[in-house]
Design a protein around this motif. Structure first.
Motif, PDB file in Angstrom:
ATOM      1  N   CYS A 127     -57.721 100.113  64.985  1.00  0.00           N
ATOM      2  CA  CYS A 127     -58.929 100.119  64.172  1.00  0.00           C
ATOM      3  C   CYS A 127     -59.461 101.549  64.070  1.00  0.00           C
ATOM      4  O   CYS A 127     -59.539 102.266  65.062  1.00  0.00           O
ATOM      5  CB  CYS A 127     -59.987  99.206  64.796  1.00  0.00           C
ATOM      6  N   ASP A 128     -59.828 101.956  62.868  1.00  0.00           N
ATOM      7  CA  ASP A 128     -60.321 103.306  62.643  1.00  0.00           C
ATOM      8  C   ASP A 128     -61.733 103.532  63.174  1.00  0.00           C
ATOM      9  O   ASP A 128     -62.160 104.678  63.302  1.00  0.00           O
ATOM     10  CB  ASP A 128     -60.285 103.638  61.143  1.00  0.00           C
ATOM     11  N   ARG A 129     -62.477 102.483  63.491  1.00  0.00           N
ATOM     12  CA  ARG A 129     -63.834 102.639  64.028  1.00  0.00           C
ATOM     13  C   ARG A 129     -63.914 102.477  65.542  1.00  0.00           C
ATOM     14  O   ARG A 129     -64.633 103.205  66.197  1.00  0.00           O
ATOM     15  CB  ARG A 129     -64.779 101.622  63.383  1.00  0.00           C
ATOM     16  N   CYS A 130     -63.217 101.475  66.084  1.00  0.00           N
ATOM     17  CA  CYS A 130     -63.387 101.185  67.518  1.00  0.00           C
ATOM     18  C   CYS A 130     -62.122 101.391  68.338  1.00  0.00           C
ATOM     19  O   CYS A 130     -62.147 101.247  69.554  1.00  0.00           O
ATOM     20  CB  CYS A 130     -63.896  99.763  67.710  1.00  0.00           C
ATOM     21  N   ALA A 131     -61.022 101.690  67.708  1.00  0.00           N
ATOM     22  CA  ALA A 131     -59.735 101.961  68.361  1.00  0.00           C
ATOM     23  C   ALA A 131     -59.114 100.735  69.034  1.00  0.00           C
ATOM     24  O   ALA A 131     -58.219 100.871  69.856  1.00  0.00           O
ATOM     25  CB  ALA A 131     -59.860 103.108  69.362  1.00  0.00           C
ATOM     26  N   ASP A 132     -59.561  99.533  68.689  1.00  0.00           N
ATOM     27  CA  ASP A 132     -58.912  98.313  69.178  1.00  0.00           C
ATOM     28  C   ASP A 132     -57.572  98.137  68.481  1.00  0.00           C
ATOM     29  O   ASP A 132     -57.397  98.565  67.339  1.00  0.00           O
ATOM     30  CB  ASP A 132     -59.775  97.078  68.895  1.00  0.00           C
ATOM     31  N   ASP A 133     -56.647  97.474  69.163  1.00  0.00           N
ATOM     32  CA  ASP A 133     -55.350  97.178  68.548  1.00  0.00           C
ATOM     33  C   ASP A 133     -55.516  96.110  67.469  1.00  0.00           C
ATOM     34  O   ASP A 133     -56.333  95.200  67.598  1.00  0.00           O
ATOM     35  CB  ASP A 133     -54.359  96.680  69.600  1.00  0.00           C
ATOM     36  N   ILE A 134     -54.743  96.257  66.410  1.00  0.00           N
ATOM     37  CA  ILE A 134     -54.764  95.320  65.289  1.00  0.00           C
ATOM     38  C   ILE A 134     -53.348  94.810  65.063  1.00  0.00           C
ATOM     39  O   ILE A 134     -52.397  95.583  65.088  1.00  0.00           O
ATOM     40  CB  ILE A 134     -55.240  96.010  63.991  1.00  0.00           C
ATOM     41  N   GLU A 135     -53.238  93.512  64.872  1.00  0.00           N
ATOM     42  CA  GLU A 135     -51.960  92.913  64.472  1.00  0.00           C
ATOM     43  C   GLU A 135     -52.245  91.951  63.338  1.00  0.00           C
ATOM     44  O   GLU A 135     -53.008  91.001  63.500  1.00  0.00           O
ATOM     45  CB  GLU A 135     -51.324  92.181  65.651  1.00  0.00           C
ATOM     46  N   ARG A 136     -51.665  92.218  62.169  1.00  0.00           N
ATOM     47  CA  ARG A 136     -51.902  91.400  60.986  1.00  0.00           C
ATOM     48  C   ARG A 136     -50.610  91.163  60.231  1.00  0.00           C
ATOM     49  O   ARG A 136     -49.714  91.985  60.249  1.00  0.00           O
ATOM     50  CB  ARG A 136     -52.865  92.104  60.036  1.00  0.00           C
ATOM     51  N   LYS A 137     -50.586  90.038  59.542  1.00  0.00           N
ATOM     52  CA  LYS A 137     -49.488  89.744  58.629  1.00  0.00           C
ATOM     53  C   LYS A 137     -49.985  90.048  57.216  1.00  0.00           C
ATOM     54  O   LYS A 137     -51.088  89.667  56.850  1.00  0.00           O
ATOM     55  CB  LYS A 137     -49.075  88.286  58.727  1.00  0.00           C
TER      56      LYS A 137
END
Length: 167
Positions: free
Chosen positions: A66-76
């Motif tokens: 995530c560009d704001r909070c740096a959490d990992d993202i996984e999306r289809k």
């Protein structure tokens, strides 16, 4: 993968079926490589009344940050791609998004899919639409916890802030 459109451009009734898994190790988004599982491409190329069409369904898994909070993202993600294949444009200055000009009747499918994936992905990747980001002072993720940092007051409004102080 190279697709040869010679037969279709010569008005052949043949159809090219596409079921392809593209390796996306060289695909860059921002500063990282998010398409670890590659890209699946399915579709067909066909000729109808002298016009060659390319219809593709593209899907992939996106692994990013995530560009704001740096959490990992996984999306289809998946999208459809519908183009018309031509040998040349009548006016070289024209830029029609629906047309693909193929040189020597051959199209590099990897290059096309790579470019379309770049255009499809958002410029800013967020974990959720209302992501609150990180506190600029203490670095806490505001999506999960509140921080106790004092809010900065604009120096131009500091005199007004003094009026709000309880006496």
């Amino acid at each position: 993968m190279q697709l040869d459109f010679t037969n279709l451009l010569n008005s052949s009734a043949d159809e090219i079926n596409i079921d392809y898994h593209m390796n996306a190790d060289d695909f860059m988004y921002s500063t990282y490589k998010p398409l670890k599982n590659g890209v699946d491409v399915k579709g067909r190329a066909y000729q109808k009344v002298g016009v060659v069409y390319l219809d593709l369904d593209v899907n992939f898994d996106f692994f990013g940050v995530c560009d704001r909070c740096a959490d990992d993202i996984e999306r289809k993600y998946d999208f459809s791609l519908n183009k018309i294949i031509v040998n040349a444009m009548e006016n070289e200055n024209d830029d029609y998004d629906d047309y693909i000009v193929v040189e020597n009747n051959v199209l590099d499918l990897d290059e096309l899919v790579n470019e379309e994936c770049q255009l499809f992905l958002p410029a800013k990747m967020l974990c959720k639409d209302d992501c609150k980001g990180l506190c600029q002072k203490c670095g806490k993720n505001l999506n999960y916890e509140k921080c106790e940092c004092a809010k900065d007051v604009d120096p131009r409004l500091a005199a007004l802030a003094d009026l709000l102080i309880d006496e």
